[in-house]
Motif scaffolding. Structure first.
Motif, PDB file in Angstrom:
ATOM      1  N   ALA A  86       0.828  -1.208   0.000  1.00 37.71           N
ATOM      2  CA  ALA A  86       0.000   0.000   0.000  1.00 37.71           C
ATOM      3  C   ALA A  86       0.863   1.260   0.000  1.00 37.71           C
ATOM      4  N   SER A  87       1.959   1.266   0.748  1.00 38.39           N
ATOM      5  CA  SER A  87       2.810   2.460   0.768  1.00 38.39           C
ATOM      6  C   SER A  87       3.515   2.670  -0.565  1.00 38.39           C
ATOM      7  N   MET A  88       3.887   1.590  -1.239  1.00 36.24           N
ATOM      8  CA  MET A  88       4.505   1.736  -2.553  1.00 36.24           C
ATOM      9  C   MET A  88       3.497   2.233  -3.586  1.00 36.24           C
ATOM     10  N   LEU A  89       2.276   1.708  -3.546  1.00 40.32           N
ATOM     11  CA  LEU A  89       1.241   2.192  -4.451  1.00 40.32           C
ATOM     12  C   LEU A  89       0.887   3.650  -4.155  1.00 40.32           C
ATOM     13  N   ALA A  90       0.805   3.998  -2.879  1.00 36.36           N
ATOM     14  CA  ALA A  90       0.516   5.384  -2.510  1.00 36.36           C
ATOM     15  C   ALA A  90       1.619   6.317  -3.007  1.00 36.36           C
ATOM     16  N   ALA A  91       2.862   5.878  -2.919  1.00 38.01           N
ATOM     17  CA  ALA A  91       3.974   6.692  -3.421  1.00 38.01           C
ATOM     18  C   ALA A  91       3.877   6.882  -4.926  1.00 38.01           C
ATOM     19  N   CYS A  92       3.518   5.831  -5.641  1.00 32.67           N
ATOM     20  CA  CYS A  92       3.367   5.943  -7.105  1.00 32.67           C
ATOM     21  C   CYS A  92       2.248   6.906  -7.472  1.00 32.67           C
ATOM     22  N   LEU A  93       1.148   6.850  -6.737  1.00 34.46           N
ATOM     23  CA  LEU A  93       0.028   7.751  -7.013  1.00 34.46           C
ATOM     24  C   LEU A  93       0.326   9.186  -6.589  1.00 34.46           C
ATOM     25  N   ILE A 106       6.832   8.713   1.656  1.00 33.50           N
ATOM     26  CA  ILE A 106       5.709   7.800   1.914  1.00 33.50           C
ATOM     27  C   ILE A 106       6.172   6.351   1.798  1.00 33.50           C
ATOM     28  N   ALA A 107       6.886   6.046   0.714  1.00 36.55           N
ATOM     29  CA  ALA A 107       7.359   4.672   0.500  1.00 36.55           C
ATOM     30  C   ALA A 107       8.365   4.265   1.574  1.00 36.55           C
ATOM     31  N   PHE A 108       9.266   5.173   1.928  1.00 39.27           N
ATOM     32  CA  PHE A 108      10.282   4.863   2.932  1.00 39.27           C
ATOM     33  C   PHE A 108       9.644   4.610   4.297  1.00 39.27           C
ATOM     34  N   ALA A 109       8.730   5.484   4.699  1.00 38.88           N
ATOM     35  CA  ALA A 109       8.090   5.336   6.010  1.00 38.88           C
ATOM     36  C   ALA A 109       7.253   4.058   6.076  1.00 38.88           C
ATOM     37  N   GLY A 110       6.471   3.794   5.027  1.00 39.14           N
ATOM     38  CA  GLY A 110       5.658   2.579   5.023  1.00 39.14           C
ATOM     39  C   GLY A 110       6.498   1.318   5.053  1.00 39.14           C
TER      40      GLY A 110
END
Length: 152
Positions: A86-93, A106-110
């Motif tokens: 979810a954090s990787m998808l959120a970062a992409c979006l 976002i990706a790093f924290a998730g």
């Protein structure tokens, strides 16, 4: 004894399926880069696609030669797996809207929260946050200034 022998002879079907899908994605990427007008922008995606295909073929060969019956999802925490994806998808979006650094944060924290099995205290949170800032700044500098990649 019979049950153990049957398990060790089983091929890891999940690994074979995912590796085959990654080969397909690599081939799609190689096809897609043929439509790029700028020849400089073909190098990185092509290299990654070839590396993905090569490594996936190695995984398939290794899985057929030496199957691992204990390979799979295991009994770990499902929320960690979900949070990572979810954090990787959120970062992409978020990247087209907010830019490279906020999306990377976002990706790093998730990923960090999903990977950290020990408890959190103030000291470790500060150390990880500062490490993240340096890592993200390093990648930003590498792509933006050293490699000349335009970032959002």
């Amino acid at each position: 004894m019979i049950e153990t022998t049957a398990k060790t002879g089983r091929k890891d079907v999940g690994t074979l399926i995912i590796a085959s899908l990654l080969i397909g994605l690599g081939l799609i990427t190689l096809y897609d880069v043929t439509t790029y007008s700028d020849s400089d922008s073909v190098v990185f995606p092509s290299f990654v696609a070839y590396a993905l295909i090569f490594c996936s073929v190695l995984v398939i060969i290794y899985s057929w030669l030496k199957p691992n019956p204990h390979n799979g999802f295991g009994t770990g925490d499902w929320w960690r797996r979900f949070l990572l994806v979810a954090s990787m998808l959120a970062a992409c979006l978020a990247m087209p809207l907010s830019g490279f650094l906020p999306a990377t944060a976002i990706a790093f924290a998730g990923g960090l929260i999903a990977a950290r099995h020990e408890g959190w205290d103030a000291r470790s949170a500060i150390i990880f946050a500062l490490s993240g800032v340096f890592i993200m700044a390093g990648f930003y500098s590498l792509f933006r200034f050293a490699l000349g990649v335009p970032l959002p």
